[in-house]
Design a protein around this motif. Structure first.
Motif, short mmCIF file in Angstrom:
data_model
loop_
_atom_site.label_atom_id
_atom_site.label_comp_id
_atom_site.label_asym_id
_atom_site.label_seq_id
_atom_site.Cartn_x
_atom_site.Cartn_y
_atom_site.Cartn_z
N LEU A 54 0.83 -1.20 0.00
CA LEU A 54 0.00 0.00 0.00
C LEU A 54 0.86 1.26 0.00
O LEU A 54 0.46 2.30 -0.52
CB LEU A 54 -0.93 0.00 1.21
N VAL A 71 1.26 2.78 -3.24
CA VAL A 71 0.06 3.27 -3.90
C VAL A 71 -0.27 4.64 -3.31
O VAL A 71 -0.02 4.88 -2.13
CB VAL A 71 -1.11 2.29 -3.64
N LEU A 84 -9.32 0.93 -1.56
CA LEU A 84 -8.75 -0.41 -1.68
C LEU A 84 -9.10 -1.26 -0.46
O LEU A 84 -9.39 -2.45 -0.59
CB LEU A 84 -7.23 -0.31 -1.83
N GLN A 120 -12.49 -2.56 -0.74
CA GLN A 120 -12.51 -3.71 -1.65
C GLN A 120 -12.01 -4.97 -0.96
O GLN A 120 -12.58 -6.04 -1.11
CB GLN A 120 -11.61 -3.42 -2.86
N PHE A 150 -5.00 -9.52 -2.24
CA PHE A 150 -5.49 -8.43 -3.08
C PHE A 150 -4.66 -7.17 -2.83
O PHE A 150 -4.15 -6.54 -3.76
CB PHE A 150 -6.96 -8.18 -2.76
N LEU A 151 -4.51 -6.83 -1.55
CA LEU A 151 -3.75 -5.61 -1.23
C LEU A 151 -2.30 -5.73 -1.69
O LEU A 151 -1.72 -4.78 -2.22
CB LEU A 151 -3.80 -5.34 0.27
N SER A 208 -1.16 -7.35 -4.14
CA SER A 208 -0.99 -7.32 -5.60
C SER A 208 -1.33 -5.96 -6.20
O SER A 208 -1.00 -5.71 -7.36
CB SER A 208 -1.89 -8.38 -6.24
N VAL A 209 -1.99 -5.12 -5.41
CA VAL A 209 -2.46 -3.86 -5.98
C VAL A 209 -1.38 -3.05 -6.72
O VAL A 209 -1.62 -2.60 -7.84
CB VAL A 209 -3.18 -3.03 -4.90
N LEU A 229 -1.80 -2.05 -10.53
CA LEU A 229 -1.90 -0.65 -10.95
C LEU A 229 -0.87 -0.28 -12.00
O LEU A 229 -1.03 0.69 -12.73
CB LEU A 229 -1.78 0.28 -9.75
N VAL A 254 -9.53 -1.22 -11.39
CA VAL A 254 -9.23 -2.13 -10.29
C VAL A 254 -10.52 -2.78 -9.80
O VAL A 254 -10.55 -3.97 -9.47
CB VAL A 254 -8.51 -1.38 -9.15
N HIS A 307 -11.21 -6.64 -9.40
CA HIS A 307 -11.62 -7.15 -8.12
C HIS A 307 -12.89 -7.99 -8.24
O HIS A 307 -12.98 -9.10 -7.72
CB HIS A 307 -11.83 -5.97 -7.18
#
Lengths: 1086, 297
Positions: free
Chosen positions: A264, A267, A275, A278, A293-294, A296-297, A301, A309, A313
């Motif tokens: 994160l 990002v 996020l 999500q 998920f977090l 891979s964000v 991106l 996204v 998701h």
């Protein structure tokens, strides 16, 4: 109360206290004097009595009493006597448990009570008591708690402290040292956190303590720093998520926490809330997926826009709903489905996906073998290019690695297309074939005159120019200006030609030009000369209507108009590169006299010029000249080149011509010119404006130009090598080779660099492929002695003869006569007689009286795939006592030491091993196959881990059987693990390129597939078997017949599953492998 | 284009050796091939036409048959339609891998109580003095190639074993074979003993301007579209052996032109007539499509 009264009371208690410790007495005395003003006599007695009681309570409780006395004055002041009783009672209660506890309580009280209200006093005591379990270690922890309390409560609320204590408490079950450490660092860890965050932080800690206690310490130490990565308003949420994970899964919660936090951090923190929301959606299904998920964000991106996204998701959400493992793999970015979704959502176009298409596109346009590379590789070469803009060096076109200008894939691809079309145009329309002597098509030749003129003014001994381009630029005083003008003119010419030749790309081209025009710098405020050049750049981009010119220099407008006319002329389709050079000459003559002064006028002074106003200006006369610059007073500025045009990229004609000449020279194609000396080269490079050596490397000029020359030479050598051994740099498709590390000069002797291939792997849990998961490295087996082959044949002479006969019988007759046909080459006499007889007998005869020869061909291609894993190293006699590699799975060093030991031992006394039998079988198989003439390849495989699946070529499909093959068989030896899937896939791709009626993949192994990371953990066997099965099924889908042969007598167990509806056989007696393998092969192809 | 015939006669049928072209086929000579062929015909030297598919070999031989026939045989055979037959008879045999010697020479057929011999196309051509054109001759079985040997040297005879006969070739007879060196595997190469009986005329793709003229004529489209198509052909041919086994043939370019003539958009026409016809490889298709979209709007 009089002082004597006091003394009496004191001495009475002192006497009673004296037996405990003299220190206690003095403590009492000191304290008594402090408290006496606050208390009545009764109260004082009560107070002293309390202390005495305490000291008497147990045999070391006098220590607590000491602390009691010491704390009393402050506590009394805070609580008054009414509260004091309750307070001391707690101490007394604690002393029941442990006097040390009680002492710590009293000691901490003055500091703590200022932060904990009297009403919450019992709670505080309870917390301390909670930690006390009756053991010595628990007591010391509780003491530590009380001792730390003043500090702790200075920042923490009681609720926080309660969670902290629970956390510490649950750590106690594991380790008191850990608990003590955590308790001691807690205040300083927790202080920086804000109230809400602190609570959440502690709640996660608590959850962590119960599941992943080993990480507790790391969490406390690093947690706050990690948490700082998260947007301040979202930290509670994030911690909540982490706690959910810890509660549900337990495993590796801290690891996920840390990685997700770091992810994160990459990002924009404004997105964190979105996020996390999500991620929270995923929690009910899988907390792991939420964290994945977090994690891979950031990578997602890189490829898709933020708005996409959500789509990514929700696709994953559906997948997760259907299959937990599948969804988790999706969010881990380890699924082919995920890759697909990302690819479809992403508007970015990657060069390595479209490189092959662009290569063929450019090849089609130019007719030359143009390579396409990423622009970074050109800059890395250190041969003059520094930017990562599109460019060409004469043989290859360099493009940026990705394009993400638009929100649409097609448009982004269009950008690539415009880039490559322009670069290809340099090659197609002969930019680099500039010849000084050649005439242009639209301008009369001025070059020669000019050269003569300049030569007259120069002394002799001038170095001959190395290239025509250099010779041309030598004509100019201001070389940089000339180079800039040439670039503008030549690019304008090419753009016009492209638009003329390729009407279809015109729209995209114009659009790109418009975009470029919009991003051009303001002309207003530029020094005059630069302003003029900038206007020319705009003209070259089709921006004639956007010209600006200062009113104060209005007398120069005709000159600008003339310059534009020159540009127009060079944009005629018949113009050549020589015309561009002529145009450069003319423009230079027009422009070079303009001083580069900053106009002192205000911005309003700059006027738009349109076609009309240009035409209205008087013609340029000879009057333009000396008298003009008098009117243009201002600050003279050093000349700066115009801002480059993105889609045209870097243009270095001089350097390219030099490279081309060097190339030709190396190929011995250019005898008329004398070979280049390094000195000549250096002189040229120092003169040229295209290379600014200092841009590339730091250091002194001499040294860096040396380096440059070395790079240049290296580059040429590399290109030659590439020609001799064409390798593809682009991993275009699965199964296509990607060449590995570039070979430095000193390694030129190496015959082949390993080739890499990437394959997907089947994850049966996720029900999906992991994209590009395994890297197969193809090696050629080293060569040993050829005798091995013949010796083996002698050893198995009778078997060899037998198989050979059997195989000879397999060979079909090439032309088989087929009788009784309705149509054919000739009559079959027997049939004709029969026909006539039947007809005369009144029966209806069959008309099938012809015969013909039918061509029957045996058309078999087979790939033998040998297991070369370490387990084949086992002696046959000890085959039962099997070694599994599982024990070494997480420690390669142990594994290798075991392996080394084995090898050493085996050198001393070579017993017969499985691999030996495999080798012997291969000898016999080769013998048989050579008889029958089938196409065959023999390969071995092994490896360790997914990145390093080794694939050994003993004999390739296309290779002829030779002594080399014989020698290689000798060298076949056990290596490492057995990752079957990728090896099968690679063999399949080899077979797939062979066009045969029957294609067979013959796998010989000695056990189940296993490898490091070939499964969820080291004991899991399902995963490997499923992947292998899938690889075999893939082969089958491609029309290949896979067949598995194993010498593992327990092979039936897993082969049933691995080879469901695929042929397999188990050879329980290893020694019979040579005869079995040939028999099986014969049956398979009959 | 389907021509619906109004009269009772829905189709016309000719004996193979009697078929002659009634109209002059369109052919633009690239170099001196017409003169070469004329000379060869006069000198009775068999001709081998080499070249990739769709480069005009068949059209050339039709054109030559027509041209050669007109001044030589002045047959004014008036048929029902009233067409004036002109040109030399042209017997074309497309060779395939099951083509046997008897397919060329002839065979016995059962008929009632007896057998009947029928001549094969080669025999017929020999007898009437036609040009016999064996298309893609390497595809045929080896025994057939041996069969043509006596016809291709000074003997100019055709032995018919089964009949025990020898047929002398008539004056006008000439054997012409065609051969595409591009995609034949080493297995299917012509034997040297066969090869060295022919003079060879090589066919390449015509240069851009010429090809544009051919396309313009054949597809009946504007000169500019024809030029663009010829340009496309040139670009695509650069890809030969780099994803494509064969360059795009003039024939395909003409097809594309015809589709454009019928109102199909150029990009679509090129896609169906050229891109998809040439290859199944997605990447190569995409590359060619990019070239198409660069050239055509």
């Amino acid at each position: 109360m009089s002082s004597s009264d006091y003394r009496r009371v004191y001495s009475k208690f002192e006497k009673q206290l004296a037996p405990f410790s003299t220190a206690l007495v003095s403590e009492f005395r000191r304290s008594a004097e402090a408290v006496s003003p606050l208390l009545s006599r009764e109260e004082l007695v009560q107070w002293a009595e309390e202390g005495l009681e305490l000291a008497r309570q147990s045999w070391r409780s006098w220590e607590a009493a000491g602390e009691y006395f010491r704390a009393s004055p402050q506590v009394l002041e805070m609580l008054g006597f009414a509260g004091f009783g309750r307070w001391s009672q707690h101490g007394r209660d604690l002393a029941e448990l442990s006097s040390a506890l009680s002492a710590a309580y009293f000691r901490a009280s003055p500091g703590t009570l200022s932060n904990v209200s009297f009403a919450r006093l019992p709670d505080w005591v309870d917390l301390g008591r909670q930690l006390y379990k009756g053991t010595w270690r628990s007591a010391s922890l509780a003491v530590q708690f009380f001792d730390g309390s003043p500090n702790l409560f200075a920042n923490l609320s009681l609720e926080d402290a309660r969670v902290l204590v629970r956390f510490v408490d649950s750590l106690c079950d594991r380790s008191y040292d850990l608990a003590a450490h955590c308790l001691s660092i807690a205040p300083q860890v927790l202080t920086p956190l804000s109230g809400e965050d602190r609570a959440a932080f502690l709640r996660f800690a608590e959850a962590l303590a119960s599941t992943g206690w080993a990480d507790a310490r790391a969490y406390l130490e690093k947690g706050p720093a990690l948490l700082a990565h998260i947007h301040s308003s979202q930290r509670v949420r994030f911690l909540g998520l982490a706690r959910d994970l810890a509660r549900r899964e337990g495993r590796q919660a801290f690891g996920y926490f840390a990685e997700a936090a770091r992810a994160l951090n990459q990002v924009d923190d404004e997105l964190h809330g979105y996020l996390l929301a999500q991620a929270e959606d995923l929690v009910p299904l899988s907390a792991v997926a939420a964290m994945e998920f977090l994690k891979s964000v950031p990578r997602v991106l890189e490829r898709v826009r933020v708005e996409e996204v959500g789509n990514w998701h929700s696709e994953g959400f559906q997948l997760l709903d259907a299959s937990l493992e599948g969804g988790e793999a999706y969010f881990r970015l380890e699924s082919a489905r995920g890759e697909e979704v990302l690819e479809s959502l992403s508007s970015r176009v990657d060069l390595n996906r479209v490189g092959e298409i662009l290569r063929m596109y450019c090849k089609a346009l130019t007719g030359d073998d143009v390579a396409i590379h990423s622009a970074e590789t050109l800059a890395e070469k250190g041969i003059g290019w520094v930017d990562e803009a599109p460019s060409t060096e004469g043989t290859a076109i360099f493009l940026p690695p990705t394009v993400e200008q638009y929100h649409d894939k097609t448009e982004n691809f269009g950008v690539y297309k415009v880039y490559s079309t322009h670069q290809a145009a340099h090659l197609e329309f002969g930019t680099f074939l500039f010849n000084f002597e050649r005439e242009g098509h639209v301008f009369p030749n001025l070059r020669r005159e000019r050269e003569k003129g300049r030569a007259a003014g120069k002394e002799d001994g001038q170095r001959e120019p190395l290239t025509d381009m250099e010779r041309f630029f030598d004509l100019f005083e201001n070389r940089r200006l000339a180079a800039d003008l040439f670039a503008i003119v030549e690019d304008a010419r090419l753009d016009a030609l492209v638009e003329h030749e390729y009407p279809g790309i015109r729209a995209a081209y114009r659009r790109t030009q418009r975009v470029e025009l919009e991003s051009r710098p303001e002309v207003e405020g530029m020094p005059l000369l630069q302003a003029l050049i900038e206007n020319l750049v705009r003209v070259s981009l089709g921006g004639e209507d956007g010209l600006r010119w200062p009113a104060s220099a209005v007398q120069l407008v005709p000159l600008l108009r003339d310059a534009i006319d020159v540009m127009k002329t060079v944009r005629q389709p018949q113009a050549t590169v020589e015309d561009a050079a002529e145009a450069t000459l003319r423009l230079y003559d027009l422009i070079a006299q303009i001083p580069n002064v900053v106009s002192e006028m205000a911005e309003e002074d700059w006027q738009a010029l349109d076609e009309e106003s240009l035409q209205l200006m008087p013609m340029t006369g000879d009057s333009l000249g000396k008298d003009m610059d008098l009117q243009l007073q201002g600050q003279e500025m050093p000349y700066q080149s115009p801002q480059p045009v993105d889609f045209r990229g870097e243009f270095k004609p001089e350097l390219v011509q030099l490279l081309m000449r060097l190339r030709q020279e190396r190929q011995g194609q250019q005898p008329p010119l004398s070979p280049l000396s390094p000195e000549q080269l250096r002189a040229m490079l120092e003169k040229s404006v295209e290379v600014s050596i200092n841009d590339m490397v730091d250091g002194d000029l001499q040294q860096s130009s040396e380096l440059f020359l070395t790079n240049l030479m290296k580059e040429l050598t590399a290109q030659e090598q590439e020609k001799q051994q064409p390798v593809q740099r682009m991993p275009a498709k699965e199964g296509e080779p990607v060449s590995g590390f570039s070979t430095p000069d000193d390694e030129r002797e190496l015959p082949v660099e390993p080739k890499y291939f990437y394959y997907d792997e089947w994850d049966f849990r996720a029900g999906d492929y992991k994209p590009r998961w395994c890297r197969v490295v193809e090696y050629s087996v080293g060569e040993g002695v050829p005798q091995y082959f013949d010796q083996t044949l002698q050893k198995y002479a009778s078997l060899a003869g037998q198989t050979r006969r059997q195989f000879e019988m397999l060979r079909p007759e090439l032309f088989r006569k087929i009788k009784r046909l309705l149509d054919g080459e000739e009559f079959d006499l027997d049939a004709v007689v029969e026909f006539l007889v039947e007809r005369d007998a009144g029966q209806s005869p069959s008309g099938k009286v012809y015969w013909r020869r039918n061509k029957v061909e045996r058309d078999v291609a087979v790939a033998f795939l040998l297991d070369m894993s370490a387990s084949t190293d086992e002696e046959i006699a000890k085959h039962e006592r099997r070694y599994t590699q599982d024990e070494f799975d997480d420690d390669p060093r142990r594994y290798f030491s075991w392996w080394m030991a084995r090898r050493a031992q085996e050198l001393l006394s070579p017993p017969k091993r499985i691999i030996d039998v495999e080798k012997e079988s291969i000898v016999l198989v080769i013998r048989a196959l050579e008889t029958i003439g089938d196409t065959y390849g023999i390969y071995g495989f092994s490896g360790y881990g997914r990145e390093n699946v080794e694939f050994y070529v003993i004999k390739d499909m296309d290779e002829r059987f030779s002594d080399h093959v014989k020698k290689r068989i000798d060298k076949v030896a056990p290596v490492r693990s057995t990752r079957m899937g990728p090896a099968i896939r690679h063999a399949t791709s080899k077979l797939d390129t062979h066009d045969a009626k029957v294609r067979i993949l013959f796998l010989v192994s000695d056990g189940r597939p296993q490898d490091h990371g070939y499964g969820r953990d080291r004991t899991e066997k399902e995963y490997a078997i499923h992947d292998t099965h899938m690889a075999l099924v893939e082969a089958k889908r491609k029309g290949i017949v896979p067949f598995c042969l194993t010498v593992d007598r327990y092979g039936h167990d897993y082969l049933k599953q691995m080879c469901a509806d695929i042929g397999y056989a188990v050879v329980p007696d290893v020694e019979s492998l040579p005869s079995r393998i040939t028999t099986l092969y014969r049956r398979l192809t009959e | 284009m389907i021509e619906v015939q109004e009269s009772d006669e829905t189709y016309r049928q000719y004996a193979i050796e009697e078929y002659v072209l009634s109209q002059e086929p369109f052919y633009l000579p690239v170099t001196d091939e017409v003169e070469l062929f004329n000379a060869a015909y006069e000198q009775k030297i068999p001709v081998l036409l080499k070249g990739p598919t769709g480069s005009g070999k068949t059209r050339f031989i039709e054109y030559m048959a027509f041209k050669l026939g007109r001044p030589l045989t002045i047959i004014k055979d008036v048929t029902e339609g009233g067409d004036v037959k002109t040109g030399l008879p042209l017997v074309t045999v497309a060779c395939h891998e099951d083509l046997t010697a008897s397919d060329l020479v002839g065979r016995y057929l059962l008929e009632g109580e007896s057998t009947r011999w029928i001549d094969g196309p080669l025999t017929r051509a020999v007898k009437v003095g036609a040009i016999c054109y064996l298309d893609e001759v390497v595809e045929a079985r080896k025994d057939t190639t041996v069969l043509i040997h006596p016809l291709t040297d000074h003997r100019r005879i055709l032995p018919i074993e089964k009949l025990g006969q020898i047929v002398e070739a008539r004056n006008g007879f000439l054997l012409v074979i065609s051969y595409n060196p591009g995609y034949q595997s080493a297995l299917k190469d012509l034997k040297h003993s066969t090869r060295q009986r022919f003079m060879a005329i090589e066919f390449g793709y015509p240069p851009r301007e010429l090809e544009a003229k051919i396309i313009q004529h054949e597809a009946d489209i504007s000169a500019s579209v024809a030029t663009e198509l010829a340009k496309l052909g040139e670009k695509v041919r650069h890809l030969k052996e780099h994803g494509l086994a064969e360059g795009v043939s003039t024939r395909l370019l003409i097809y594309a032109g015809r589709l454009i003539q019928k109102g199909i958009t150029p990009r679509r026409a090129c896609q169906v007539a050229i891109v998809w016809a040439l290859t199944d490889d997605r990447d190569v298709q995409r590359s060619i499509e990019e070239v198409v979209s660069s050239i055509f709007e």
